[in-house]
Each structure stands twice: as C-alpha cells, then as structure tokens.
Design an enzyme around this catalytic site. Structure first.
Site, PDB file in Angstrom:
ATOM      1  N   ARG A  95       0.888  -1.170   0.000  1.00  0.00           N
ATOM      2  CA  ARG A  95       0.000   0.000   0.000  1.00  0.00           C
ATOM      3  C   ARG A  95       0.916   1.207   0.000  1.00  0.00           C
ATOM      4  O   ARG A  95       1.730   1.381   0.913  1.00  0.00           O
ATOM      5  CB  ARG A  95      -0.899   0.027   1.239  1.00  0.00           C
ATOM      6  CG  ARG A  95      -1.544   1.386   1.460  1.00  0.00           C
ATOM      7  CD  ARG A  95      -2.574   1.397   2.554  1.00  0.00           C
ATOM      8  NE  ARG A  95      -3.784   0.706   2.136  1.00  0.00           N
ATOM      9  CZ  ARG A  95      -4.954   0.839   2.756  1.00  0.00           C
ATOM     10  NH1 ARG A  95      -5.078   1.636   3.795  1.00  0.00           N
ATOM     11  NH2 ARG A  95      -6.001   0.180   2.320  1.00  0.00           N
ATOM     12  N   ARG A 114     -13.340  -8.484   3.101  1.00  0.00           N
ATOM     13  CA  ARG A 114     -11.951  -8.265   2.683  1.00  0.00           C
ATOM     14  C   ARG A 114     -11.136  -9.531   2.938  1.00  0.00           C
ATOM     15  O   ARG A 114     -10.317  -9.937   2.112  1.00  0.00           O
ATOM     16  CB  ARG A 114     -11.330  -7.093   3.483  1.00  0.00           C
ATOM     17  CG  ARG A 114     -11.966  -5.729   3.245  1.00  0.00           C
ATOM     18  CD  ARG A 114     -11.724  -5.211   1.839  1.00  0.00           C
ATOM     19  NE  ARG A 114     -10.322  -5.114   1.513  1.00  0.00           N
ATOM     20  CZ  ARG A 114      -9.527  -4.096   1.847  1.00  0.00           C
ATOM     21  NH1 ARG A 114     -10.013  -3.061   2.490  1.00  0.00           N
ATOM     22  NH2 ARG A 114      -8.253  -4.078   1.481  1.00  0.00           N
ATOM     23  N   HIS A 125      -7.811   0.874  -5.878  1.00  0.00           N
ATOM     24  CA  HIS A 125      -7.896   0.021  -4.687  1.00  0.00           C
ATOM     25  C   HIS A 125      -8.641  -1.266  -5.080  1.00  0.00           C
ATOM     26  O   HIS A 125      -9.785  -1.489  -4.674  1.00  0.00           O
ATOM     27  CB  HIS A 125      -8.632   0.794  -3.583  1.00  0.00           C
ATOM     28  CG  HIS A 125      -8.537   0.179  -2.221  1.00  0.00           C
ATOM     29  ND1 HIS A 125      -7.745  -0.912  -1.921  1.00  0.00           N
ATOM     30  CD2 HIS A 125      -9.153   0.525  -1.045  1.00  0.00           C
ATOM     31  CE1 HIS A 125      -7.871  -1.200  -0.633  1.00  0.00           C
ATOM     32  NE2 HIS A 125      -8.726  -0.354  -0.085  1.00  0.00           N
ATOM     33  N   ASP A 185     -17.340   7.187  -0.455  1.00  0.00           N
ATOM     34  CA  ASP A 185     -16.014   7.099   0.170  1.00  0.00           C
ATOM     35  C   ASP A 185     -15.706   8.499   0.719  1.00  0.00           C
ATOM     36  O   ASP A 185     -16.386   9.480   0.361  1.00  0.00           O
ATOM     37  CB  ASP A 185     -14.982   6.664  -0.897  1.00  0.00           C
ATOM     38  CG  ASP A 185     -13.584   6.476  -0.340  1.00  0.00           C
ATOM     39  OD1 ASP A 185     -13.432   6.360   0.885  1.00  0.00           O
ATOM     40  OD2 ASP A 185     -12.633   6.448  -1.152  1.00  0.00           O
ATOM     41  N   GLN A 220     -10.283  -3.864  -2.488  1.00  0.00           N
ATOM     42  CA  GLN A 220     -11.552  -3.411  -1.916  1.00  0.00           C
ATOM     43  C   GLN A 220     -12.711  -3.767  -2.855  1.00  0.00           C
ATOM     44  O   GLN A 220     -13.748  -4.262  -2.424  1.00  0.00           O
ATOM     45  CB  GLN A 220     -11.490  -1.887  -1.701  1.00  0.00           C
ATOM     46  CG  GLN A 220     -12.773  -1.308  -1.142  1.00  0.00           C
ATOM     47  CD  GLN A 220     -13.056  -1.754   0.272  1.00  0.00           C
ATOM     48  OE1 GLN A 220     -12.212  -1.623   1.130  1.00  0.00           O
ATOM     49  NE2 GLN A 220     -14.244  -2.286   0.531  1.00  0.00           N
ATOM     50  N   CYS A 251     -16.402   1.852   1.700  1.00  0.00           N
ATOM     51  CA  CYS A 251     -15.210   1.030   1.947  1.00  0.00           C
ATOM     52  C   CYS A 251     -14.665   1.194   3.361  1.00  0.00           C
ATOM     53  O   CYS A 251     -13.934   0.332   3.835  1.00  0.00           O
ATOM     54  CB  CYS A 251     -14.140   1.343   0.910  1.00  0.00           C
ATOM     55  SG  CYS A 251     -13.722   3.098   0.826  1.00  0.00           S
TER      56      CYS A 251
HETATM   57  N1  NVA Z   1     -10.110   6.847  -0.931  1.00  0.00           N
HETATM   58  C1  NVA Z   1      -9.703   6.399   0.378  1.00  0.00           C
HETATM   59  C2  NVA Z   1      -9.898   4.929   0.504  1.00  0.00           C
HETATM   60  C3  NVA Z   1      -9.563   4.381   1.871  1.00  0.00           C
HETATM   61  C4  NVA Z   1      -9.751   2.901   1.963  1.00  0.00           C
HETATM   62  C5  NVA Z   1      -8.247   6.769   0.593  1.00  0.00           C
HETATM   63  O1  NVA Z   1      -7.434   6.561  -0.319  1.00  0.00           O
HETATM   64  O2  NVA Z   1      -7.922   7.276   1.666  1.00  0.00           O
HETATM   65  N1   CP Z   2     -11.074   0.061   3.278  1.00  0.00           N
HETATM   66  C1   CP Z   2      -9.777   0.006   3.593  1.00  0.00           C
HETATM   67  O1   CP Z   2      -8.900  -0.239   2.762  1.00  0.00           O
HETATM   68  O2   CP Z   2      -9.526   0.216   4.913  1.00  0.00           O
HETATM   69  P1   CP Z   2      -8.090   0.460   5.571  1.00  0.00           P
HETATM   70  O3   CP Z   2      -7.579   1.781   5.028  1.00  0.00           O
HETATM   71  O4   CP Z   2      -8.362   0.516   7.057  1.00  0.00           O
HETATM   72  O5   CP Z   2      -7.192  -0.659   5.218  1.00  0.00           O
END
Ligand code: NVA
Ligand code: CP
Length: 307
Positions: A103, A290, A130, A222, A133, A262
């Site tokens: 990530r 997940r 992502h 989101d 997800q 998410c």
């Molecule tokens: N769009 C959000 C998704 C978190 C799972 C982010 O990138 O922070």
């Molecule tokens: N939805 C998701 O990816 O959550 P986290 O950022 O907590 O991993």
C-alpha cells in the site's frame, strides 16, 4: 507463470467471477473452522506507506488462516527507492518471499515492483486505485443480491482511487454505473471513455446526486479527502456537500437498495450516521469480506505462479 493483482483490469471477466465463487467457498469453509491450508509454507512481504486497519488485519489474518506467514516491513527498515532501487528491492525480495503486498502513494512504484519481481505483487491501495476493496465489494453485493451484472450502481462523492476501481470493474462486468460528483471533482474522462469503448457497461457522469441515485440498486461512497490529501477536506466539503448519502437522497434509489462504503467513514460528511447505521447499510459485511476475497486472490496468484 507469475501474475499480479494491481488492477481489476489485470484479470479477465471469467477470472474475476471465478475468484468471487472461490471466495464464497473459502468463507463458508472458514466459518466451519475448516479453512484449507492452501498457503502452507508460503511467506509474504508487506509494505504499508499509508495507514490501514482493514487491509492490514485482513491480509495478515487471511494468510495465517491459509497456513502461510507474513512480515510487515516498516519504513524504519528501509525506504523503497531510497536505500536501493525499486527493481533491486523487487529482485531481492523475490528470492525470499512468495508474494509482495504493498500500500503506497505512487501507482508507478507498484507497477515497477511487479515488473521486476518474479513473485506476485498485490496492490493494497495506491493514490490511483484500490482493487482488493472492489473484489470484496463484489463479493458482498453477490451475497446480498445474488448477482453483480447489470446492476444500477450509484457512486457518490469524490473522484478518487475507489472511483477508478469501479470504472475498472465496469470494464470487466456489465454495470449501469452512475457517478455523481461536482464539476470540480470529475473523474479522469480519458479513463471513462476508454472503459465506455470496451462496450461492456453503461457509464453516466452527472453533477446531480439525485440523478445519479435515481433507481439505483447499490449506493457507494467514500471519504471526500483521501489519505495524503486530508488538507483538502474543507475545499472538498464545500464542493461535495450536495453528494452526501442521507435519508432524503436514499429515497431516490430502489426501496431495498444496498448502501456500501469502503471505510473508514467520516460520518456527517459523505454519509450520515443514520444511513451508515441503517438497515440498508452493509458496510461491516464489506469489511469482513476483505478477509475472504483476498484469501481467494492470494491462492489464485499462487496457483498461476506454479503452472
Ligand atoms: N479513498 C480512500 C480509501 C480508503 C480505503 C483513501 O485513499 O484514503
Ligand atoms: N477500506 C480500507 O482499505 O480500509 P483500511 O484503510 O483501514 O485498510
């Protein structure tokens, strides 16, 4: 031959659908206390350059349930691309582990890792997309509605990595995808047109929340400011206020429409507490899924690696 999971578009429609069926099977077996040890003796190297609750826990627990083990490498250990090049990191890690999970901010870094690694690379979120997800979202919708194809999906709010992931899915599974966002936060129209040209889904982008939600069977939202851009929250709130999923907006959808998010959520911004905690919300099933969707991805990648 090794393959990766960096985008939904990396896999064919058949591969995605088969993987969802496999995830359902793994979930069932796990609930019965009989998760098969399909990754016995396998080890995974994991990087998190952004915070995480769901992704970190679900991957680590999932790998353990499958009989494998994992190591999270912190930025104190080394910074990819600084102490040594991305390609050297990829080649060295490929000698020790059976897969690399990452990530990070830069999507290009993940592509570069995959290019140079001889083991599978899984994208656990970048600024761009992502995909893990989305696989658990598809699993959740399939469980709740019995199907995923040709559903009317309303995605509300900021155009971000989740929007790209939905557009990618629309390039593989027929959807009636409606994106409701402000004129200032429109998705990348080049990508929208590329997906439209695949001729699989109907895609509409609108600046009216009500129009996006009209007749929708699934509503998705989101956070308005993603990780790495939280300083933009005041500006995004000003632009996206009209795209909040609340009880009044929900009335435009079908009666039993599902509400997905998410997580993490910023209650009172993109979604109200009332809707998030309401009977149509399936957000915690999504979070649980997940675990199972990702186990299916890990096992599939390991199978491909050995054929
Ligand atoms: N769009 C959000 C998704 C978190 C799972 C982010 O990138 O922070
Ligand atoms: N939805 C998701 O990816 O959550 P986290 O950022 O907590 O991993």
């Amino acid at each position: 031959m090794k393959r990766d999971f960096i985008s939904i578009l990396d896999w064919t429609t058949g591969e995605i659908l088969d993987n969802i069926e496999f995830a359902i099977e793994l979930k069932q077996k796990t609930k019965e206390g009989m998760c098969p040890k399909l990754l016995e003796g396998k080890n995974y190297g994991i990087f998190f350059h952004k915070p995480s609750l769901r992704t970190r826990l679900s991957f680590e627990v999932g790998i353990t349930q499958l009989g494998g083990s994992s190591m999270v490498l912190s930025e104190q250990d080394f910074k990819i691309g600084e102490r040594e090049t991305v390609s050297d990191v990829a080649r060295v890690m490929s000698r020790y582990v059976d897969g690399i999970l990452i990530r990070t901010f830069s999507h290009q870094m993940v592509l570069d890792l995959a290019k140079h690694a001889s083991v599978p690379v899984i994208n656990m979120l970048t600024d761009y997309n992502h995909p893990c997800q989305l696989m658990s979202d598809v699993l959740t919708i399939k469980e709740k509605l019995g199907r995923i194809d040709n559903l009317r999906i309303a995605y509300l709010g900021d155009s971000n990595n989740m929007t790209v992931s939905w557009l990618n899915l629309a390039g593989r599974i027929p959807l009636d995808l409606r994106i409701g966002t402000s004129p200032e936060t429109m998705p990348d129209m080049k990508l929208v047109n590329e997906i439209k040209e695949l001729g699989i889904s109907t895609i509409n982008i609108t600046n009216s929340a009500e129009e996006a939600v009209e007749g929708a069977e699934v509503l998705y939202t989101d956070v308005w400011a993603s990780m790495g851009e939280k300083d933009l929250i005041a500006e995004k709130t000003r632009l996206l206020r009209g795209f909040q999923i609340n009880t009044a907006l929900l009335k435009y959808a079908t009666k039993d429409a599902l509400v997905l998010h998410c997580l993490p959520a910023e209650r009172g911004n993109e979604i109200t507490d009332e809707v998030l905690e309401g009977p149509q919300s399936v957000v915690f099933d999504q979070a649980e899924n997940r675990l199972h969707a990702q186990k299916a991805i890990l096992v599939q990648l390991e199978k491909w690696r050995t054929v």
